[in-house]
Design a protein around this motif. Structure first.
Motif, PDB file in Angstrom:
ATOM      1  N   SER A 271       0.853  -1.189   0.000  1.00 19.96           N
ATOM      2  CA  SER A 271       0.000   0.000   0.000  1.00 19.96           C
ATOM      3  C   SER A 271       0.889   1.239   0.000  1.00 19.96           C
ATOM      4  O   SER A 271       1.753   1.388   0.865  1.00 19.96           O
ATOM      5  CB  SER A 271      -0.904   0.014   1.233  1.00 19.96           C
ATOM      6  N   GLU A 272       0.690   2.100  -0.993  1.00 18.72           N
ATOM      7  CA  GLU A 272       1.359   3.395  -0.999  1.00 18.72           C
ATOM      8  C   GLU A 272       0.474   4.384  -0.252  1.00 18.72           C
ATOM      9  O   GLU A 272      -0.743   4.403  -0.438  1.00 18.72           O
ATOM     10  CB  GLU A 272       1.595   3.870  -2.426  1.00 18.72           C
ATOM     11  N   ALA A 273       1.078   5.214   0.585  1.00 15.38           N
ATOM     12  CA  ALA A 273       0.288   6.073   1.468  1.00 15.38           C
ATOM     13  C   ALA A 273       0.607   7.544   1.260  1.00 15.38           C
ATOM     14  O   ALA A 273       1.745   7.924   0.986  1.00 15.38           O
ATOM     15  CB  ALA A 273       0.536   5.703   2.929  1.00 15.38           C
ATOM     16  N   GLU A 274      -0.430   8.369   1.381  1.00 14.20           N
ATOM     17  CA  GLU A 274      -0.287   9.810   1.546  1.00 14.20           C
ATOM     18  C   GLU A 274      -0.853  10.154   2.915  1.00 14.20           C
ATOM     19  O   GLU A 274      -1.974   9.758   3.244  1.00 14.20           O
ATOM     20  CB  GLU A 274      -1.040  10.572   0.455  1.00 14.20           C
ATOM     21  N   ILE A 275      -0.082  10.873   3.715  1.00 16.30           N
ATOM     22  CA  ILE A 275      -0.464  11.128   5.103  1.00 16.30           C
ATOM     23  C   ILE A 275      -0.679  12.625   5.305  1.00 16.30           C
ATOM     24  O   ILE A 275       0.158  13.443   4.918  1.00 16.30           O
ATOM     25  CB  ILE A 275       0.617  10.603   6.070  1.00 16.30           C
ATOM     26  N   GLU A 276      -1.819  12.958   5.885  1.00 16.87           N
ATOM     27  CA  GLU A 276      -2.129  14.342   6.214  1.00 16.87           C
ATOM     28  C   GLU A 276      -2.113  14.512   7.730  1.00 16.87           C
ATOM     29  O   GLU A 276      -2.713  13.716   8.459  1.00 16.87           O
ATOM     30  CB  GLU A 276      -3.504  14.740   5.669  1.00 16.87           C
ATOM     31  N   TYR A 277      -1.425  15.555   8.186  1.00 19.32           N
ATOM     32  CA  TYR A 277      -1.355  15.854   9.611  1.00 19.32           C
ATOM     33  C   TYR A 277      -2.202  17.086   9.903  1.00 19.32           C
ATOM     34  O   TYR A 277      -2.077  18.119   9.238  1.00 19.32           O
ATOM     35  CB  TYR A 277       0.093  16.106  10.037  1.00 19.32           C
ATOM     36  N   GLN A 278      -3.064  16.961  10.889  1.00 14.92           N
ATOM     37  CA  GLN A 278      -3.911  18.080  11.308  1.00 14.92           C
ATOM     38  C   GLN A 278      -3.510  18.472  12.725  1.00 14.92           C
ATOM     39  O   GLN A 278      -3.439  17.626  13.619  1.00 14.92           O
ATOM     40  CB  GLN A 278      -5.384  17.663  11.274  1.00 14.92           C
ATOM     41  N   TYR A 279      -3.238  19.758  12.941  1.00  9.38           N
ATOM     42  CA  TYR A 279      -2.769  20.222  14.248  1.00  9.38           C
ATOM     43  C   TYR A 279      -3.801  21.073  14.982  1.00  9.38           C
ATOM     44  O   TYR A 279      -3.716  21.233  16.199  1.00  9.38           O
ATOM     45  CB  TYR A 279      -1.468  21.020  14.078  1.00  9.38           C
ATOM     46  N   GLU A 280      -4.751  21.641  14.268  1.00  8.44           N
ATOM     47  CA  GLU A 280      -5.782  22.485  14.869  1.00  8.44           C
ATOM     48  C   GLU A 280      -7.161  22.012  14.418  1.00  8.44           C
ATOM     49  O   GLU A 280      -7.335  21.639  13.248  1.00  8.44           O
ATOM     50  CB  GLU A 280      -5.585  23.958  14.455  1.00  8.44           C
ATOM     51  N   PRO A 281      -8.183  21.990  15.264  1.00  8.65           N
ATOM     52  CA  PRO A 281      -8.149  22.346  16.698  1.00  8.65           C
ATOM     53  C   PRO A 281      -7.562  21.242  17.574  1.00  8.65           C
ATOM     54  O   PRO A 281      -7.365  21.429  18.763  1.00  8.65           O
ATOM     55  CB  PRO A 281      -9.628  22.568  17.019  1.00  8.65           C
TER      56      PRO A 281
END
Length: 512
Positions: A271-281
């Motif tokens: 599996s190839e992955a794209e990762i999104e990081y959310q810091y707020e809220p």
């Protein structure tokens, strides 16, 4: 350890086993158990062997490892199983590999919290033979789970597995060879450089051993975690000589059994992955994936990576677990499953790829009684076809936390069509050349296979003209199932409608 022979119940497209239908697509239950999950399949001397796990129906939910043998037509030949109260309840790494020599079958499996085992079955499945513990004697408190097994010169076998220290995974190698009638065991445990590693597959290229798995590394400075593909190379003395980490290929914790070698090159499905990081809220991680085939050369360099099927990244992606070389033209056949929310919730996937990894077709399958179907492993068979194993999963109505599943086994050809025996009628049509309807006559199941065509409607009527069921707006490269068991014996009429082309055809279907 307790070994028993138990009664076998078969739930199938009765064409295969019980009532004379002629496709090879069947479900199996081994009497009295909740789960029947087939994870590994292989062939030896024209006999198919399938390994997996069963779960007891009592409150202990004890896991048992089974081995079943079949002929090339899907007929069950024999069955045996291993019972151990220490088999890990929550492990999903049971029975992912099978090694066969002239006399024995070897299956690596998780066991107690501190040890795994390699199980030896007699090839004719007339009795459990032996077990070998997979444990590092220097660190007996560390959980070690064997996952993959191969033959290796001067040794009975060599296996790889995972050893855990807290949350940090490490790869392990174990070699065993007879010495004065007793198995002598050599074990090594290796750290990956800066990463946790979950080894999944062991390969041999010349005298070198290759461990392939998934892992992760933490970038503390940027507060980021990278998931990826870990490849380690070892010489014949088990000394590590090279290692690579490919970010975003393979998500940590996912199953990755689909690895083969060809001319000292490695082909694997991940599996190839794209990762999104959310810091707020608040902090959150979202992972979007798609299945890929990856080519690695003998120096562990990535040559290319190609998406399988769609190029779209999804939060609920398709999973591809297994790969084999096709019988023709250096192509590949891969298998897995597509998650869904409707019924069937999951569908099996088979895809064909060319020598460069580009997708030629991508086909969906269901078991004879579609509900929640998954394919875990495939092989090419000696008679020019392919066999796939997996399970059909369904929830128990009185306990949402347990599941009931049947083993799923089916056979298909180089174009992905379910194999039909010569004793049945296969309906095809000049107007609908990419539609196959079988078997006819039938007792319980009628299959409708489509290739590239799509957007068709199917209507089943009885002799009085009453509409019984319909399938609307079909998709290309799908296999659909009509259950006939609820209808009395007689003659029925299946209407094929292509509204876009203004075509309609009626086929007579006999139910007996």
């Amino acid at each position: 350890m307790i070994k028993k022979n138990i009664f076998l119940i078969m739930i199938c497209s009765t064409s295969v086993l019980l009532k004379g239908q002629e496709d090879i697509n069947a479900l199996y239950e081994f009497g009295g158990y909740l789960q029947h999950n087939a994870y590994a399949i292989t062939e030896y001397d024209s006999t198919i062997y399938v390994a997996g796990q069963m779960v007891t129906p009592d409150s202990t939910y004890e896991r048992n490892i089974f081995m079943a043998s079949f002929d090339l037509e899907g007929k069950l030949l024999d069955f045996d199983y291993y019972n151990d109260s220490l088999l890990q309840l929550y492990s999903n790494n049971l029975c992912r590999d099978i090694l066969i020599n002239e006399e024995l079958l070897f299956v690596p499996a998780s066991s107690s919290i501190t040890s795994g085992v390699v199980l030896e079955f007699n090839k004719d499945l007339d009795g459990f033979a032996n077990q070998i513990n997979f444990r590092n004697p220097e660190t007996p408190d560390i959980n070690s789970s064997p996952l993959s097994i191969i033959e290796y010169p001067k040794m009975k076998f060599t296996i790889t597995g995972i050893s855990f220290t807290g949350q940090h995974g490490r790869s392990s190698l174990l070699g065993t060879k007879p010495f004065n009638g007793v198995d002598s065991i050599t074990i090594r445990v290796y750290e990956a450089e800066g990463q946790a590693i979950n080894p999944a597959k062991l390969l041999r290229i010349g005298e070198d051993l290759i461990i392939i798995g998934n892992g992760w590394e933490e970038d503390i400075e940027n507060d980021t975690i990278y998931f990826g593909l870990v490849i380690q190379k070892f010489d014949s003395t088990f000394q590590k000589i090279d290692e690579r980490f490919y970010k975003e290929y393979s998500h940590f914790g996912s199953i990755m059994d689909g690895v083969i070698t060809d001319n000292n090159e490695i082909y694997l499905v991940v599996s190839e992955a794209e990762i999104e990081y959310q810091y707020e809220p608040f902090f959150d991680i979202r992972i979007y994936q798609r299945p890929n085939i990856v080519k690695i050369d003998s120096n562990l360099n990535m040559v290319w990576a190609k998406p399988i099927g769609s190029e779209e990244f999804k939060e609920n992606p398709d999973f591809v677990f297994s790969i084999v070389k096709s019988h023709f033209n250096n192509q590949f056949i891969v298998a897995g499953y597509k998650p869904g929310t409707d019924i069937p919730r999951n569908e099996g996937i088979i895809a064909k790829l060319d020598a460069n990894g580009d997708t030629m077709w991508y086909r969906n399958y269901t078991s004879p009684y579609p509900l929640n179907d998954r394919i875990y492993d495939i092989i090419s068979t000696s008679d020019g076809y392919y066999m796939a194993c997996g399970n059909r999963l369904g929830s128990l109505p009185d306990d949402p936390y347990t599941t009931n599943s049947q083993m799923w086994l089916f056979k298909f050809d180089d174009e992905g069509h379910i194999v039909v025996k010569d004793t049945t009628t296969l309906i095809t049509s000049i107007d609908f050349p990419e539609v196959r309807i079988f078997p006819n006559p039938s007792t319980e199941i009628l299959y409708i296979e489509q290739d590239r065509t799509h957007g068709l409607d199917f209507f089943l009527y009885n002799g009085s003209g009453t509409l019984l069921t319909s399938i609307l707006d079909t998709r290309s490269f799908h296999t659909y199932v009509i259950t006939l068991s609820e209808y009395p014996s007689g003659i029925y009429y299946l209407h094929l409608v292509d509204s876009k082309r203004g075509l309609q055809r009626v086929e007579k279907v006999i139910v007996h």
